[in-house]
Design a protein around this motif. Structure first.
Motif, PDB file in Angstrom:
ATOM      1  N   LEU A  62       0.818  -1.210   0.000  1.00  0.00           N
ATOM      2  CA  LEU A  62       0.000   0.000   0.000  1.00  0.00           C
ATOM      3  C   LEU A  62       0.851   1.259   0.000  1.00  0.00           C
ATOM      4  O   LEU A  62       1.955   1.276   0.555  1.00  0.00           O
ATOM      5  N   ASN A  63       0.306   2.327  -0.583  1.00  0.00           N
ATOM      6  CA  ASN A  63       1.009   3.619  -0.597  1.00  0.00           C
ATOM      7  C   ASN A  63       0.872   4.356   0.732  1.00  0.00           C
ATOM      8  O   ASN A  63       1.843   4.875   1.264  1.00  0.00           O
ATOM      9  N   ASP A  64      -0.336   4.401   1.243  1.00  0.00           N
ATOM     10  CA  ASP A  64      -0.626   5.198   2.444  1.00  0.00           C
ATOM     11  C   ASP A  64      -1.188   4.286   3.529  1.00  0.00           C
ATOM     12  O   ASP A  64      -2.393   4.037   3.592  1.00  0.00           O
ATOM     13  N   MET A  65      -0.319   3.790   4.386  1.00  0.00           N
ATOM     14  CA  MET A  65      -0.741   2.857   5.426  1.00  0.00           C
ATOM     15  C   MET A  65      -1.559   3.557   6.505  1.00  0.00           C
ATOM     16  O   MET A  65      -2.494   2.976   7.063  1.00  0.00           O
ATOM     17  N   ASP A  66      -1.227   4.809   6.779  1.00  0.00           N
ATOM     18  CA  ASP A  66      -1.972   5.546   7.817  1.00  0.00           C
ATOM     19  C   ASP A  66      -3.436   5.710   7.423  1.00  0.00           C
ATOM     20  O   ASP A  66      -4.332   5.569   8.267  1.00  0.00           O
ATOM     21  N   ALA A  67      -3.680   6.022   6.157  1.00  0.00           N
ATOM     22  CA  ALA A  67      -5.060   6.177   5.689  1.00  0.00           C
ATOM     23  C   ALA A  67      -5.804   4.852   5.783  1.00  0.00           C
ATOM     24  O   ALA A  67      -6.983   4.804   6.173  1.00  0.00           O
ATOM     25  N   PHE A  68      -5.113   3.762   5.448  1.00  0.00           N
ATOM     26  CA  PHE A  68      -5.750   2.446   5.557  1.00  0.00           C
ATOM     27  C   PHE A  68      -6.069   2.134   7.014  1.00  0.00           C
ATOM     28  O   PHE A  68      -7.152   1.640   7.327  1.00  0.00           O
ATOM     29  N   ASP A  69      -5.124   2.426   7.914  1.00  0.00           N
ATOM     30  CA  ASP A  69      -5.345   2.183   9.344  1.00  0.00           C
ATOM     31  C   ASP A  69      -6.589   2.908   9.837  1.00  0.00           C
ATOM     32  O   ASP A  69      -7.395   2.345  10.597  1.00  0.00           O
ATOM     33  N   ALA A  70      -6.733   4.157   9.411  1.00  0.00           N
ATOM     34  CA  ALA A  70      -7.863   4.966   9.876  1.00  0.00           C
ATOM     35  C   ALA A  70      -9.187   4.354   9.440  1.00  0.00           C
ATOM     36  O   ALA A  70     -10.139   4.245  10.228  1.00  0.00           O
ATOM     37  N   LEU A  71      -9.262   3.926   8.181  1.00  0.00           N
ATOM     38  CA  LEU A  71     -10.508   3.347   7.690  1.00  0.00           C
ATOM     39  C   LEU A  71     -10.750   1.966   8.294  1.00  0.00           C
ATOM     40  O   LEU A  71     -11.884   1.600   8.598  1.00  0.00           O
ATOM     41  N   ALA A  72      -9.675   1.184   8.466  1.00  0.00           N
ATOM     42  CA  ALA A  72      -9.814  -0.136   9.077  1.00  0.00           C
ATOM     43  C   ALA A  72     -10.371  -0.017  10.491  1.00  0.00           C
ATOM     44  O   ALA A  72     -11.205  -0.824  10.919  1.00  0.00           O
ATOM     45  N   GLN A  73      -9.933   1.020  11.204  1.00  0.00           N
ATOM     46  CA  GLN A  73     -10.447   1.264  12.560  1.00  0.00           C
ATOM     47  C   GLN A  73     -11.910   1.663  12.506  1.00  0.00           C
ATOM     48  O   GLN A  73     -12.740   1.154  13.266  1.00  0.00           O
TER      49      GLN A  73
END
Length: 347
Positions: A62-73
């Motif tokens: 993934l390019n943006d792991m922080d954005a994925f983390d936020a949505l996963a949460q």
């Protein structure tokens, strides 16, 4: 007038904040977020995996792991992880990725053949599903399971018919074993059981004989003739005298570990073993290897003939010369032994 200006300013700031927030949410959910060149990438989520374990597999993709983390949460994926094999397609956004790895567990194709023991088979299967080889071997050789289903440790390998099968990657060892029993029972139709009975053999005995036939000849067009020879011998009470069984017996002994027997010698005929079909009449206790389906079908559909002997054909490697008399067989055998000697194959 002054209050109206303040209210307009607050409204504009509010709209701007909402717009920025909406843009952030849109980017987090719907902007492509993959970082690989292939069309697809796969992750394998182990049973009882934590989000940290999943994240470690996703991070390089993934390019943006922080954005994925936020949505996963936000979508509660971090506390609702499911084991399995999942695909991520190039260009997917975070929302699509989470939906995929949450609910689209993909099956895998499992294939196996030519395994010489349950241990070998367990090792092969463990490379294709989550279950480890030690657990697979343990459940495959479980005494209660074997006894209940008409097997023992010598015949257990015969339950696993070589083919390709579809499983989920996170299939447990027990589930794999139980599905293979279903496949085994499906193979043994009433018609096949009737053929085995007509030969005075049980299904286990058919597969045991097929393992010998397969080790003698890998040629599907010749296997029915080889099967016919062994069935002729069984019919008249003649020892099978199958060289592959001598190799199997030898490989159980410490002095033959990590060796390859290329030529069966008289010394091998003296090995004391229930698998020595020169010393013992009838079938050995179990399989000497996993037979192909062609060999099993050859035993069930043998060629009808009067041959009692066969020897490898020096002029058609992989095939054999068949004989009705011992004298003719000895001539064929001497011819092949001369060929082996000319190739420097002495043991």
């Amino acid at each position: 007038m002054y209050i109206k200006k303040i209210l307009w300013a607050v409204a504009l700031i509010g709209l701007l904040v909402c717009g920025v927030f909406a843009y952030y949410i849109y980017g987090t959910m719907f902007s492509p977020n993959t970082n690989f060149e292939n069309d697809e990438a796969y992750i394998y989520v182990p049973t009882n995996a934590s989000y940290t374990e999943v994240r470690s597999q996703l991070e390089p993709l993934l390019n943006d792991m922080d954005a994925f983390d936020a949505l996963a949460q936000q979508k509660k994926y971090t506390t609702n992880i499911k084991a399995g094999r999942y695909v991520i397609s190039k260009g997917m956004n975070n929302n699509e990725i989470i939906n995929s790895i949450r609910s689209k567990n993909l099956p895998v194709k499992i294939a196996f053949n030519n395994q010489h023991s349950i241990k070998d088979l367990a090792g092969r299967i463990s490379m294709q599903i989550e279950a480890d080889s030690l657990t697979l071997e343990k459940v495959m050789l479980d005494d209660t399971f074997l006894t209940k289903n008409g097997f023992n440790k010598a015949t257990a390998l015969g339950m696993y018919l070589p083919n390709s099968y579809e499983f989920f990657w996170n299939t447990s060892a027990e589930a794999f074993r139980d599905k293979m029993l279903v496949e085994y029972n499906r193979f043994w139709t009433d018609a096949r059981k009737a053929k085995a009975k007509a030969l005075n053999l049980t299904p286990n005995e058919v597969i045991t004989l097929a393992s010998i036939v397969h080790e003698e000849s890998k040629q599907a067009d010749e296997q029915p003739r080889v099967a016919g020879v062994y069935l002729n011998r069984l019919r008249i009470g003649m020892p099978l005298q199958a060289d592959p069984t001598l190799k199997f017996a030898a490989y159980q002994l410490p002095q033959y570990q990590n060796t390859i027997i290329r030529r069966v010698l008289n010394i091998h005929k003296d090995i004391s073993s229930p698998y020595n079909t020169y010393q013992n009449t009838g079938l050995p206790p179990g399989l000497i290897a996993m037979p192909d389906l062609s060999a099993i079908k050859a035993v069930l559909n043998p060629e009808s003939h009067s041959y009692l002997y066969f020897a490898a054909d020096a002029k058609r490697i992989g095939y054999h010369k068949f004989a009705k008399s011992l004298g003719q067989h000895n001539n064929n055998a001497r011819e092949y032994h001369r060929y082996l000697s000319s190739q420097g194959i002495n043991k």
